[in-house]
Write a protein that holds these residues in place. Structure first.
Motif, mmCIF file in Angstrom:
data_model
loop_
_atom_site.group_PDB
_atom_site.id
_atom_site.type_symbol
_atom_site.label_atom_id
_atom_site.label_comp_id
_atom_site.label_asym_id
_atom_site.label_seq_id
_atom_site.Cartn_x
_atom_site.Cartn_y
_atom_site.Cartn_z
ATOM 1 N N SER A 190 -2.933 16.756 10.296
ATOM 2 C CA SER A 190 -1.827 16.347 11.163
ATOM 3 C C SER A 190 -0.488 16.383 10.431
ATOM 4 O O SER A 190 0.557 16.509 11.065
ATOM 5 N N TYR A 191 -0.559 16.256 9.102
ATOM 6 C CA TYR A 191 0.708 16.192 8.370
ATOM 7 C C TYR A 191 0.764 17.084 7.128
ATOM 8 O O TYR A 191 1.800 17.186 6.480
ATOM 9 N N LYS A 221 4.507 9.644 15.522
ATOM 10 C CA LYS A 221 4.019 10.776 14.729
ATOM 11 C C LYS A 221 3.945 10.450 13.231
ATOM 12 O O LYS A 221 4.131 11.304 12.379
#
Length: 206
Positions: free
Chosen positions: A171-172, A98
């Motif tokens: 995503s982050y 991740k």
């Protein structure tokens, strides 16, 4: 006797570059043109701006006949050479961990390394479990193939567009609406048709 000096801060690097430019008789505009960077970038670099990009900084140093040195050996091998890196394994590992921020950086590295190599480096499907990242890599592979005026590898034809628009940056971190609109407007066609949105400038290919 030559005295070695360490460059420990952006300000020290900027001061050295400015001093050398002046000593060698370069104007900022002439040096920027020789290094392939904008005059604004050079101004920021000389003033010690701490977000100056390393690749562009190295180009400016090279134009001045300067280089950086280290007493620590430089790592060698496949994982440290963008053109020899196993991108399928790299993305599999980063997504499993991740580490999305670095994965996005690797998307840009993959695009740049493919263009430098003269062919899309992923000639076989990366076989990622995450459909979003598969779509992103397929889009970038098609994009680099288009820029190189080559046919895209067969595996990209088997990757379906995403059902919903996706920005890897989300995503982050949160992406605000104005930036979303800008990103969508500046995404290469080959990525947009996959419903993946990344600004072309973020791929470090222009």
């Amino acid at each position: 006797m030559t005295v070695e000096c360490n460059i420990d801060t952006p300000a020290e690097a900027g001061a050295l570059i400015r001093a050398q430019r002046t000593e060698q008789g370069w104007t900022q505009l002439a040096l920027a043109d020789a290094a392939g960077v904008s005059r604004k970038f050079l101004i920021d670099l000389e003033s010690g701006h701490d977000r100056a990009e390393l690749g562009k900084t190295m180009a400016v140093l090279a134009a001045l006949g300067l280089s950086l040195s280290t007493t620590t050996p430089i790592p060698r091998g496949r994982e440290h050479d963008p053109e020899r890196r196993d991108y399928a394994a790299t993305f599999t590992d980063l997504i499993a961990k991740k580490d999305f921020e670095f994965a996005i950086k690797m998307l840009a590295d993959y695009a740049s390394a493919s263009l430098k190599a003269g062919r899309p480096l992923l000639q076989r499907s990366p076989q990622l479990k995450d459909l979003r990242w598969s779509a992103a890599l397929a889009g970038i592979t098609n994009y680099t193939a288009h820029l190189l005026d080559q046919p895209a590898p067969d595996w990209t034809r088997h990757i379906q567009p995403l059902n919903e628009a996706w920005m890897p940056a989300e995503s982050y971190r949160t992406v605000r609406e104005p930036m979303k609109q800008l990103t969508q407007s500046e995404t290469p066609h080959e990525l947009a048709v996959m419903n993946v949105f990344i600004r072309e400038r973020s791929l470090a290919t222009v």
